[in-house]
Each structure stands twice: as structure tokens, then as C-alpha cells.
Design a protein around this motif. Structure first.
Motif: not given
Length: 368
Positions: A243-270
Motif C-alpha cells: 500500500l505504501s508504494r502508491f501515490a494517489i491524486s484524486a478529488p476530495d469530493a465524491p465522484v458519482t457515476l453509474t457503473f458496476d462496482v464489482d466489475r470496475v473494481d476488477q479492472i482497477l485491481d488488475n
């Protein structure tokens, strides 16, 4: 009689354009016709001289090859798996000795240095006395098919090994847990943890195979709901082993949109796990989530040395693994499945052009 003569004259007038058209077609030389073919064709004389090569053959091997020996030196004929082909097994020579060769698979080197797998057919051409005067050789590019077949063979070999291994481990640890459950509870708990890890590994492999089958059949299992992509990304990162090797840059506020959370999580994990595998332990993996016009884009950048140009076009093909990637195991299906999931959402997944030494994969999802 007059009516018959009129009918005959009409038929002569009707057939005249056809005859003229036939004569026009006859004016086209055989070489002109063969030059229109998209497949290489070459004719060797009995002495090995090149009597004819169409434009596709010249484009592949060069237009300065005048003999069979010159063609051998230029194209370095080998078997499909890269073994040097003995001279007596060359389709052209076999045809010059009277054999008709059908469906021979050869790996040949093109004039620019790249290699292709070609399906080769060769036949002898005889003169009026029945003597062999020449041999015609026709080539069909089957490189993509060959790569796919090789990938499937490797997958099945890997699946056989990777399914057997966790099953063997699971059975062994079940027996161990049964023996030590009462005498050594801590050891039993460790055995159960190992069982769980091996079962998850087997489940991932089976899941990949099922996903490919579903996607190929057109049954894409995507169930979109409203979710926060920033939160989904953070959770995916938190599950990574380093975990410590990741440097993340993202908005502080939620970014809400419509997607299959399990499937998108599968992409991100890969993407995240691949980035960690391909970078040195003292480097970081940069992850950025940005809002761009009509899309939300997640970029994962590693500093693992980059990807060779000839591998970039193959990365998203099913079963493909880079030479370095094969050392980590896996199925070679992760990026292929991830791209199909992204496309099922109306999004995209691609490899960006970056400076040498970096690799950036980008996932874009529509903001609708």
C-alpha cells in the motif's frame, strides 16, 4: 426466313459486347492479375531462379531476390515454433521434386526483419512433355491465428497446472487441519488460511475462464448502479499488498457515476497489481483520477522500464503475456477482460504513450 435472319442478327449484336469484353479481359496479363492478390505468390524455375513474384511477395521479402537460395537467405525459413527448417523440407524444393505441398506452416522473416507465420502451399508445374519446369508457391499470413492457438495451448497447460496445484495444497492442508485441530489450534488456523488462499487463487482462474466465455458469447455480465469512483479506487488500492508504494491524486469530493462496482473494481485491481509486479520495490506507482470533458479517467503509471513497441499492440489480446509477465504466472486474460468490461460500460481502456521507463494504463468511464 426474314424473321429468323433478324433474330440471328440481333443475337450477334447482343453478343458482340460480351466478346469485346472477353477480349479486353484476355489482354490483362497473368502477372497483372496475380499482382492484385493480397497473398504472396512466387514461381521458381527448375534451376531455382525466380521466374515471377507478385507485388505482395516483393513487399514481404523485397524485390531484389532472384533465386531460391537468395530467398532462403532473406526469409530464414523455420518451423512455426522457430526451429530451423532443413533445406530438403522446403516446400519449393519439394515441389520442384514433384511433390504437392499443402498447408505447411512456416515462420519466415520479412525484408524489414519482423517474422510472420505463413501457411504455405506449393505445386509443381510441368511442361508439355510432363517434365517439371517450375514450382509455384503461395503464402497465407496466419500469424494472428498462430498466436491465438499458442496462447490457448499455454493457457490450458497453465490451467492444468494451476488448478491441480491449489487442489493438491487444499487437500493436504485439510488433512493437516484435521490432525492438529485439537492439539495445535494455531497451526490449524494457519492451515485454514492457506486453504482459503489457494481456493481464492483457483476461483480467480476459473472466473477468468468463465468471463472470457461470457464475453465471447456476447453475454456481458455488467450491472451498473450509482457509485463513488473515488471511494472504489481508494478501496482497490488499500487491498494491494504494498500500500505504501502508491501515490494517489484524486478529488476530495465524491465522484458519482453509474457503473458496476464489482466489475470496475476488477479492472482497477488488475491495473494496480500489474503495476506493482512490474516495478522495483523502491519506486512508486502513481494513480490519478481526473475529470475530463465527458469522461472520468483513472491513470495508473509505473516506473518498471516500459513496454517494447512490438508488444504494445498485443497486450489486450486474450492469453497474451509479455516475456517478463510470464514469470509472474497468471492467465494472460486480465487486460483483455478489463478492456471488455470498460467497453461494456461505454468506456475505454488503453495504454498511453509515455516517456521511456514509464508505463501508463488509462481507464475512462462516461460521466452520464
Amino acid at each position: 426466313m426474314a424473321r429468323r435472319r433478324d433474330g440471328q442478327e440481333a443475337r450477334r449484336r447482343d453478343t458482340r459486347p460480351m466478346k469485346e469484353g472477353g477480349l479486353e479481359a484476355e489482354r490483362l496479363s497473368l502477372s497483372d492479375l496475380l499482382d492484385t492478390l493480397p497473398v504472396p505468390v512466387i514461381v521458381y524455375g527448375a534451376d531455382g531462379r525466380v521466374l515471377f513474384a507478385n507485388q505482395a511477395r516483393k513487399d514481404f521479402a523485397g524485390d531484389d531476390v532472384a533465386t531460391l537460395d537468395g530467398a532462403i537467405a532473406r526469409t530464414a525459413p523455420a518451423t512455426e515454433d522457430g526451429q530451423i527448417l532443413p533445406r530438403e523440407r522446403l516446400p519449393a524444393l519439394r515441389a520442384l521434386h514433384g511433390e504437392s505441398v499443402r498447408g505447411e506452416r512456416l515462420r519466415l522473416r520479412a525484408a524489414d526483419g519482423h517474422t510472420e507465420v505463413l501457411l504455405v502451399n506449393a505445386s509443381p508445374l510441368r511442361d508439355a512433355d510432363g517434365k517439371i519446369a517450375a514450382a509455384v508457391v503461395v503464402f497465407h499470413d496466419i500469424t494472428d491465428l498462430s498466436d491465438l492457438e499458442r496462447g490457448r495451448r499455454e493457457l490450458f497447460a497453465m490451467a492444468n497446472h494451476d488448478l491441480r496445484t491449489p487442489i493438491t495444497v487444499i487437500l493436504a492442508f485439510v488433512q493437516l487441519a484435521r490432525r492438529v485441530a485439537r492439539k495445535d489450534p494455531d497451526r490449524a488456523v494457519k492451515a485454514l488460511s492457506d486453504i482459503e488462499r489457494q481456493a481464492q487463487r483457483m476461483s480467480r482462474l476459473v472466473g477468468d475462464l468463465l468471463d472470457v466465455a461470457r464475453f465471447e458469447s456476447g453475454a456481458i455480465p455488467v450491472r451498473p448502479t450509482e457509485n463513488d469512483l473515488v471511494e472504489t479506487l481508494r478501496l482497490a488500492i488499500e487491498r494491494q499488498s504494498e500500500l505504501s508504494r502508491f501515490a494517489i491524486s484524486a478529488p476530495d469530493a465524491p465522484v458519482t457515476l453509474t457503473f458496476d462496482v464489482d466489475r470496475v473494481d476488477q479492472i482497477l485491481d488488475n491495473l494496480l497489481s500489474n503495476a506493482i509486479k512490474h516495478t522495483a520495490s523502491d519506486t512508486t506507482v502513481d494513480v490519478a483520477l481526473t475529470l475530463e470533458r465527458d469522461e472520468i479517467v483513472v491513470r495508473v503509471t509505473d516506473h518498471g522500464g516500459g513496454i517494447d513497441a512490438d508488444e504494445r499492440a498485443l497486450l489486450f489480446q486474450p492469453f497474451y503475456q509479455t516475456p517478463r509477465g510470464r514469470s509472474y504466472g497468471g492467465t494472460g486474460l486480465g487486460l483483455h477482460i478489463s478492456r471488455r468490461i470498460a467497453e461494456a460500460h461505454g468506456g475505454r481502456l488503453w495504454l498511453e504513450d509515455t516517456v521511456p521507463g514509464k508505463t501508463t494504463f488509462a481507464l475512462a468511464l462516461p460521466r452520464r
